[in-house]
Design an enzyme around this catalytic site. Structure first.
Site, short mmCIF file in Angstrom:
data_model
loop_
_atom_site.label_atom_id
_atom_site.label_comp_id
_atom_site.label_asym_id
_atom_site.label_seq_id
_atom_site.Cartn_x
_atom_site.Cartn_y
_atom_site.Cartn_z
N GLU A 1 0.77 -1.22 -0.02
CA GLU A 1 -0.13 -0.10 0.12
C GLU A 1 0.80 1.24 0.03
O GLU A 1 1.86 1.19 0.74
CB GLU A 1 -0.95 -0.04 1.12
CG GLU A 1 -1.88 1.30 1.23
CD GLU A 1 -2.79 1.35 2.56
OE1 GLU A 1 -3.81 1.76 2.62
OE2 GLU A 1 -2.49 0.73 3.51
N LYS B 1 -9.84 1.73 -2.66
CA LYS B 1 -9.99 1.35 -1.38
C LYS B 1 -11.51 1.71 -1.23
O LYS B 1 -11.96 2.87 -1.10
CB LYS B 1 -9.29 1.95 -0.45
CG LYS B 1 -9.14 1.58 1.04
CD LYS B 1 -8.15 2.20 1.80
CE LYS B 1 -7.68 1.45 3.09
NZ LYS B 1 -6.59 2.38 3.85
N CYS C 1 -5.66 -2.90 2.72
CA CYS C 1 -5.65 -2.39 4.16
C CYS C 1 -6.90 -2.90 4.90
O CYS C 1 -7.24 -3.82 5.18
CB CYS C 1 -4.86 -1.28 4.21
SG CYS C 1 -4.09 -0.88 5.90
#
Length: 280
Positions: free
Chosen positions: A44, A113, A154
């Site tokens: 990331e 995301k 994440c």
């Protein structure tokens, strides 16, 4: 479908100089391919420091400078390259975005995301991605000659539903570029990966930036690969490294036969469904 392939996870030491990050990433992708890897995963925010104050400064359009390097790296090494994530600017909004490139250098997927990292653990850490970032709105999976792969970034990993949907859609490997921190890392990083792998009988791989104690946001590191039995089969320390795992899809099939939860689900009692079919 080929039953086995090598996966590499690049735990990159990220600096404040974008050009350096890109060239180091490219070199490590080459190293990974030299070890026989067919799928390579970057961390990331691999091209810039992680933090709300940095996102706008380092953001770029897609296609742009960073994705151009990813495209070339995928093509010159003939690998599927999961390009970690970068801050993306589009239409005046910023996103935390993962691009995936095929061995021909073409972009085959863009995952923004979905779940923004807004947490507040008193006395430990407060972080609000939503101060600067906008969330994505689609599930993201791609095909390889080996298996289907689902992508999250994440904080997406904390949401079991996403992994369940990817598994239902046929993914046998889930990849999560992610930068957990020194509070959530030791507590939850490995546990979440093992949980997602075990619940769905899939392989799970995570790519963290290497730890930089001097950074404003200190990443936990410890990039990991977990097998469908819930075992950690490869794990980095805190420093820059490339780790490898041989993904064995016959082993995955054997596990699913031995403990056949997929066919034993009570679809008459419960279901996890996607509200929109947003496979991008």
């Amino acid at each position: 479908m080929l039953n086995q392939f090598r996966l590499a996870v690049v735990q990159l030491q990220v600096s404040s100089v974008k050009a350096d990050n890109l060239s180091r990433a490219r070199g490590l992708v080459r190293e990974a391919a030299g070890q026989g890897s067919k799928v390579v995963l970057l961390p990331e925010c691999f091209n810039s420091p992680y933090g709300t104050s940095f996102f706008s400064r380092y953001a770029e359009n897609i296609p742009g400078e960073s994705t151009q390097v990813l495209s070339e790296a995928a093509k010159e090494n003939e690998v599927y390259l999961v390009g970690g994530s970068i801050p993306e600017e589009d239409g005046g909004k910023l996103y935390n975005t993962c691009t995936v490139f095929g061995p021909d250098g073409e972009m085959i997927l863009k995952h923004r995301k979905i779940h923004l990292f807004d947490i507040d653990v008193p006395g430990k850490i407060r972080f609000q991605e939503s101060e600067t970032l906008s969330p994505g709105s689609s599930l993201s999976l791609f095909d390889t000659p080996f298996c289907k792969v689902g992508v999250g970034i994440c904080y997406d990993m904390r949401f079991a539903e996403l992994a369940q949907l990817y598994s239902r859609k046929g993914c046998q490997l889930l990849v999560y570029p992610g930068a957990f921190n020194m509070t959530t890392g030791p507590a939850h990083w490995e546990l979440l990966q093992r949980g997602r792998a075990l619940d769905n009988q899939v392989y799970v791989a995570t790519a963290s930036p290497a730890r930089d104690e001097a950074a404003s946001y200190v990443a936990w590191g410890h990039s990991t690969v977990v097998n469908p039995w819930g075992e950690v089969i490869s794990k980095a320390g805190p420093e820059e490294a490339v780790i490898y795992a041989d993904i064995d899809l016959q082993y995955l099939a054997d596990i699913r036969q031995q403990i056949p939860i997929t066919s034993q689900r009570r679809d008459d009692l419960y279901a996890v469904t996607s509200v929109q079919d947003g496979s991008s």
